[in-house]
Structures are given as C-alpha cells and as structure tokens.
Scaffold this motif. Structure first.
Motif, PDB file in Angstrom:
ATOM      1  N   THR A 152       0.648  -1.474  -0.410  1.00 20.15           N
ATOM      2  CA  THR A 152       0.294  -0.144   0.078  1.00 20.15           C
ATOM      3  C   THR A 152       0.893   1.168  -0.071  1.00 20.15           C
ATOM      4  N   SER A 153       1.636   0.960   0.422  1.00 24.87           N
ATOM      5  CA  SER A 153       2.780   2.400   1.198  1.00 24.87           C
ATOM      6  C   SER A 153       3.787   2.630  -0.513  1.00 24.87           C
ATOM      7  N   HIS A 154       4.135   1.520  -0.435  1.00 21.78           N
ATOM      8  CA  HIS A 154       4.675   0.937  -2.343  1.00 21.78           C
ATOM      9  C   HIS A 154       4.280   2.375  -3.405  1.00 21.78           C
ATOM     10  N   ILE A 155       2.931   1.674  -3.596  1.00 26.32           N
ATOM     11  CA  ILE A 155       2.268   2.906  -5.013  1.00 26.32           C
ATOM     12  C   ILE A 155       1.582   3.936  -4.449  1.00 26.32           C
ATOM     13  N   GLY A 156       1.839   4.625  -2.722  1.00 24.70           N
ATOM     14  CA  GLY A 156       1.654   5.802  -2.696  1.00 24.70           C
ATOM     15  C   GLY A 156       0.005   5.641  -1.526  1.00 24.70           C
ATOM     16  N   ALA A 157      -0.608   4.629  -1.542  1.00 27.37           N
ATOM     17  CA  ALA A 157      -1.614   4.446  -1.104  1.00 27.37           C
ATOM     18  C   ALA A 157      -2.327   5.116   0.871  1.00 27.37           C
ATOM     19  N   VAL A 158      -2.719   4.455   1.347  1.00 24.84           N
ATOM     20  CA  VAL A 158      -3.007   5.109   2.701  1.00 24.84           C
ATOM     21  C   VAL A 158      -3.428   3.679   3.952  1.00 24.84           C
ATOM     22  N   PHE A 159      -3.155   3.109   4.472  1.00 22.48           N
ATOM     23  CA  PHE A 159      -3.118   1.644   5.069  1.00 22.48           C
ATOM     24  C   PHE A 159      -3.963   1.567   6.106  1.00 22.48           C
ATOM     25  N   LEU A 160      -5.385   1.535   5.911  1.00 23.95           N
ATOM     26  CA  LEU A 160      -6.294   0.779   7.038  1.00 23.95           C
ATOM     27  C   LEU A 160      -6.521  -0.777   7.776  1.00 23.95           C
ATOM     28  N   PRO A 161      -5.403  -0.166   8.973  1.00 25.69           N
ATOM     29  CA  PRO A 161      -6.378  -1.991   9.435  1.00 25.69           C
ATOM     30  C   PRO A 161      -7.665  -2.154  10.629  1.00 25.69           C
TER      31      PRO A 161
ATOM     32  N   HIS B 292       5.605   4.474  -5.946  1.00 23.30           N
ATOM     33  CA  HIS B 292       5.270   5.924  -6.036  1.00 23.30           C
ATOM     34  C   HIS B 292       6.009   7.055  -5.099  1.00 23.30           C
ATOM     35  N   VAL B 293       6.438   7.514  -4.834  1.00 23.19           N
ATOM     36  CA  VAL B 293       6.846   8.175  -4.229  1.00 23.19           C
ATOM     37  C   VAL B 293       6.201   9.329  -3.667  1.00 23.19           C
ATOM     38  N   ARG B 294       6.620   8.875  -2.067  1.00 25.51           N
ATOM     39  CA  ARG B 294       5.570   9.534  -0.670  1.00 25.51           C
ATOM     40  C   ARG B 294       6.830  11.140  -0.193  1.00 25.51           C
ATOM     41  N   GLN B 295       6.034  12.101   0.444  1.00 23.25           N
ATOM     42  CA  GLN B 295       6.765  12.551   1.347  1.00 23.25           C
ATOM     43  C   GLN B 295       6.380  12.285   2.495  1.00 23.25           C
ATOM     44  N   PRO B 296       7.830  13.130   3.274  1.00 21.12           N
ATOM     45  CA  PRO B 296       7.511  13.100   4.721  1.00 21.12           C
ATOM     46  C   PRO B 296       6.107  13.125   5.586  1.00 21.12           C
ATOM     47  N   ARG B 297       5.526  14.327   5.214  1.00 25.61           N
ATOM     48  CA  ARG B 297       4.222  14.911   5.764  1.00 25.61           C
ATOM     49  C   ARG B 297       2.962  14.251   4.762  1.00 25.61           C
ATOM     50  N   ASP B 298       3.010  12.663   4.325  1.00 27.24           N
ATOM     51  CA  ASP B 298       1.490  12.105   3.571  1.00 27.24           C
ATOM     52  C   ASP B 298       1.528  11.559   4.315  1.00 27.24           C
ATOM     53  N   LEU B 299       0.157  11.249   4.697  1.00 25.07           N
ATOM     54  CA  LEU B 299      -0.244  10.201   5.228  1.00 25.07           C
ATOM     55  C   LEU B 299      -0.147   8.370   4.907  1.00 25.07           C
ATOM     56  N   MET B 300       0.694   8.552   6.170  1.00 29.73           N
ATOM     57  CA  MET B 300       0.185   6.429   5.838  1.00 29.73           C
ATOM     58  C   MET B 300      -0.305   5.898   6.091  1.00 29.73           C
ATOM     59  N   ARG B 301      -0.539   6.040   6.894  1.00 25.81           N
ATOM     60  CA  ARG B 301      -1.963   5.161   7.627  1.00 25.81           C
ATOM     61  C   ARG B 301      -2.630   5.973   8.327  1.00 25.81           C
ATOM     62  N   LEU B 302      -4.440   5.046   8.413  1.00 23.68           N
ATOM     63  CA  LEU B 302      -5.644   5.327   8.713  1.00 23.68           C
ATOM     64  C   LEU B 302      -5.538   4.229  10.207  1.00 23.68           C
ATOM     65  N   MET B 303      -5.934   4.334  11.769  1.00 26.42           N
ATOM     66  CA  MET B 303      -5.480   3.723  12.586  1.00 26.42           C
ATOM     67  C   MET B 303      -7.322   3.862  13.307  1.00 26.42           C
ATOM     68  N   TYR B 304      -8.362   3.562  13.505  1.00 25.50           N
ATOM     69  CA  TYR B 304      -9.564   4.446  14.185  1.00 25.50           C
ATOM     70  C   TYR B 304      -9.637   3.478  15.686  1.00 25.50           C
ATOM     71  N   THR B 305      -9.633   4.491  16.775  1.00 23.87           N
ATOM     72  CA  THR B 305      -9.659   4.199  17.718  1.00 23.87           C
ATOM     73  C   THR B 305     -10.617   4.664  18.304  1.00 23.87           C
ATOM     74  N   SER B 306     -11.529   4.060  19.830  1.00 24.66           N
ATOM     75  CA  SER B 306     -12.144   4.791  20.844  1.00 24.66           C
ATOM     76  C   SER B 306     -12.296   5.587  21.440  1.00 24.66           C
ATOM     77  N   GLY B 307     -12.895   6.489  21.338  1.00 29.86           N
ATOM     78  CA  GLY B 307     -13.020   7.457  22.368  1.00 29.86           C
ATOM     79  C   GLY B 307     -13.801   7.750  23.289  1.00 29.86           C
TER      80      GLY B 307
END
Length: 498
Positions: A72-81, A143-158
């Motif tokens: 997912t990171s390799h192609i510049g997408a965002v990973f969501l477990p 697909h090259v990403r930059q340091p401030r690009d979104l790498m992952r989403l993680m949903y957490t209980s609040g």
C-alpha cells in the motif's frame, strides 16, 4: 523517497538472503519480500487503488497482512487496519467514514466485511501471500511519498459513540522508529516475536516494523497461544517481544512453561495497564535473561512514548518510565496550565511522532490539543526524576485484555433496548482481563432486563470484548449537581462490594 518499501529494497540489495519474516514454517527473505511487495502493489492497482486512496484490511496476523502494509505504501496509498473483533456495524462505519477504496478480509470475516467498499476475501493460501492471487503479475513502480504525507489511518475508541480516525504520517512512523531504536537498541540482530494483533500499535509499531527498518526478523503468529509462543522463543532463538497484560499472565501461568528454553529473550514490552510488582518479579523469575519494560503510549503517537529505565523497575514501581528522546511530556490542568512534579493532571505530549489530528474531524482535532500539546485524556503525574505515573483516565475508557472500550459506545447500544431509562458502563477489576465492562441500568416502570438478554442484544451490534459481562439494575444513578453521572462513585461502591 520515504515509502516503507524503500528500506525493504535496501536490505534486499545488501543482504538478499537474510530472513525478514517467518510464518507457519516458511522463511521469507528480504529479496523475496521485496519482490512480493512490488507484485502486491501491482495487484492493488488492478483493484483500482490509486495513490492517496485508502486500503482497509480486516485480517488476523499473516505474511499477507505485512505484504499489504508495505505494498500500500509502495504505490502511495493509505493503509487502514481494522480490528477483526468488531461487529459488522462498527466495521461498516469505519470503512464508510474512511472512504476506503478496497477492503481486504480473511474469509472467516466475510460476514462483517461491511461498509460499501469492494471486498476481496483471502483464503489460507492467499493469507500466506497475496501474490498467490496473481502469481505472474509484473512488479509495480514506486509512487514516491513525502514525510508529511499520510501513511496510515487507525481508528481508536474515544469518548464519543463512534471511533475516530487517527492520521499517521511517514514522519510520525520514522520518528517513532528512530526513538525506539535508541531506547531498545534495535539492530539487524533483533528477532521479534509477533503475537499481538497487527491491527494494533502494540504489534505493528512497538517496535513492530521498526525491526524490519534495521534488517531484523519478525516471527509472526496468526493468534496468541502461550505454549506455541514459548516454543517459538526456544526454536527461533527470539530475543524481543511485545505482550498485552493478558498474554504475560497466560505465559507465566502456562502449565508446561518449564519445558521450554527461553534464555534467548532479552526484553519484552508490556502495556495497557499499570504492572504490579508481583508480575514483574514473576516475569524475571521465568525469563531469567530478559527484562520486562513497562511503557506508555497511544495510537495517536504510534505507541511507546515512555519506557522504563533498565534496573529501576522496582525502585520506580508503578511508573511507566520516562519520555523517549524526541517526546516531551507535561502535566496540565483543565485550563492548559503546566503543573509541577508530583501533582496530578492531564498527561500531554509533544513531538514529531504525535498525530496532527483526526480524519475528517477538525472539531475533535482542535479539542485534542493545547496549542501543539496533544491531550491524552489520561491523568497522572511526573516525579522529580521525570518518571510518569498513571493515576486515572480522564477519558471514559475501559481497558480489557489490552483493548480500549469507550463506555459511551456501549451505552449508545444499551439505550436502544426498550425499557432502558438510564445506563452507565464502567470498568471493574478482572483477574484475567485487567478490567471487564459492567452495565449499571435504570429501567422504566414494569420493564425487565437480564444479562442473557443484554448479551444477545449487544453481540449483534458490538465487538464481543465490548459486551458487558455483568449487569446491575438500580433505581437511580449517582449524579453531580449538573446532572453528570458520577462513575467514580459507582466504581468505588461496586469494588467495595465485590
């Protein structure tokens, strides 16, 4: 380039035959893993995934899980477990809220793979490698990403009735990896036992994929079972691990534990609750060459913000250690004023591994910060040496078996039961799970409710670990003058009568 696949490619060039992953008797070298990542990247692109789009996974631990993280990171997408213990309703909300382009799920979770995104189900063969779905596919370019690009989403209980999507950038991930390297001494010789679920920061990030950054090895177990975990430590000479508290207890009480040579283990990180002295001593008695490292962290910071100093575990019993190199901790009052050592207040964090906020939710993002200090919602104090002590949770949160349960999530569901007038859900001590969710309910006149009915209703709407294990019927709930339910009073009363 900052993509996660870049450091796997680096090790594939330098030490191609070195083992990166072990799973179900198979050794995957860095060269093999590198090729798989690029092929799975092509497969994701064929499913219509473009750079910046979200790939959600609903999976137990497997080689395929990590292939998808890196591809997912390799192609510049965002990973969501996604936590596979959630209900279909909860999964559907996360998939829908994230706008996921694709949901990849183990076959056993077909019934809860909701949310409207296209779904691909993985059987046992594909769980060993996604490349088995398209064995001859050509590798994808990065697909090259930059340091401030979104790498992952993680949903957490609040504290709200729906989970929040924590945004983690490449900058967050690499800073946490750097800091954990300094604290833990990670290297190419680190051989990590992975028994926690990879959807959780404990397994994925503490230190998790940081071990692969150094060219080390991950020994992946699909689920946690104490005896297979001990056998793996002996067989593979594993020297590092992360355990949820319930796992540590299971290992230390395993009837056959003395059969195994666990002398290779050098350290294990614990988390999720304050560790009692008796458990630290029991750990040291069994794992004679290892130290138990208490730690504190959150999904919002990629985990691991404090670690206990070696040799000070008993001296500082009850503490989760001191802040790592690039994290600052302050204790603040409700107005955001800094408090002195020894005084309780809200634990606030600042540093480059801390999230910038929540997905599609500027209001919750704004309320989560005092300026650039992240408000954890936990209550504690720092001693004169900078050691952190947790004393309470400001957020209305229960931690059971290492899983966060927002009381309001459970209360929202119980309020849907006909005849329920008021409800409060609290956590009470439990010998096995640390805490268990307990529902205190006020019923309308002539209404009735028992625990089996409550359990049946909740199980269709909530993850199993969120379902209350005890039901208490009362005539009223204690409240303060403004009408807020006094859950601290309820906990004190019920703990006294337990």
């Amino acid at each position: 380039m900052i993509n996660l696949s870049s450091f796997i490619a680096f090790h594939a060039r330098r030490t191609p035959d070195r083992c990166a992953l072990k799973y179900r008797g198979e050794d995957i070298s860095y060269a093999d893993f590198d090729l798989r990542i690029r092929q799975v990247g092509s497969w994701l692109a064929l499913q219509g995934v473009a750079p910046g789009e979200v790939v959600a996974v609903l999976m137990k631990n497997s080689t395929a899980f990590l292939e998808l993280v890196f591809a997912t990171s390799h192609i510049g997408a965002v990973f969501l477990p996604i936590n596979y213990r959630l209900s279909a309703d909860e999964v559907g909300y996360i998939v829908g809220n994230s706008g996921a382009r694709l949901l990849v799920a183990d076959e056993e979770y077909a019934a809860i793979a909701a949310g409207g995104a296209p779904v691909v189900l993985l059987g046992e063969v594909a769980q060993s490698s996604v490349t088995n779905l398209a064995p001859d596919i050509a590798p994808a370019p990065i697909h090259v990403r930059q340091p401030r690009d979104l790498m992952r989403l993680m949903y957490t209980s609040g504290t709200t009735d729906r989970p929040k999507g924590v945004m983690l950038t490449y900058e967050n991930i690499y800073w946490k990896s750097s800091d954990q390297t300094l604290v833990l001494g990670l290297s190419a010789d680190t051989r990590l036992l992975v028994v926690g679920p990879l959807y959780h920061v404990g397994a994925l990030d503490l230190p998790g994929i940081a071990v692969l950054w150094h060219g080390g090895m991950l020994c992946i177990h699909r689920t946690f079972e104490p005896e297979p975990a001990l056998a793996a430590i002996e067989r593979e000479k594993l020297n590092a691990a992360w355990f949820a508290p319930v796992m540590t207890t299971a290992l230390l009480t395993c009837p056959n534990r003395e059969r195994y040579d666990v002398s290779s283990l050098q350290w294990a990180i614990g988390g999720g609750e304050k560790t009692p002295e008796v458990r630290i001593r029991a750990f040291s008695d069994y794992f004679k060459n290892a130290r138990y490292i208490d730690a504190y962290g959150l999904t919002e910071s990629c985990g691991g913000d404090t670690f206990m100093d070696a040799g000070r575990e008993i001296e500082k019993i009850g503490s989760t250690g001191r802040a790592i190199a690039h994290v600052e901790i302050e204790i603040r009052d409700d107005a955001g004023k800094r408090l002195p050592a020894g005084q309780n207040g809200e634990i606030c964090l600042r540093g480059p591994k801390v999230t910038q906020g929540y997905w599609k939710d500027p209001e919750k993002t704004a309320s989560a910060f005092f300026g650039d200090w992240f408000r954890t919602g936990d209550v504690g104090y720092l001693d004169d040496d900078g050691f952190l002590y947790l004393t309470d949770r400001k957020k209305d949160m229960i931690i059971s078996g290492g899983e966060n349960i927002a009381s309001s999530e459970v209360e929202r569901v119980i309020y849907e039961i006909p005849g329920v007038r008021e409800v409060a859900v609290i956590g009470l001590p439990d010998d096995r799970w640390g805490e268990k969710p307990v529902a205190i309910v006020v019923l309308a006149d002539d209404a009735g409710l028992d625990l089996p009915e409550l359990t049946e209703f909740c199980r269709t709407r909530l993850a199993g670990f969120k379902v209350p294990r005890q039901l208490i019927i009362r005539d009223s709930l204690p409240r303060n003058p403004s009408g807020k339910v006094l859950k601290r009073v309820l906990r004190t009363e019920l703990e006294a009568t337990a």
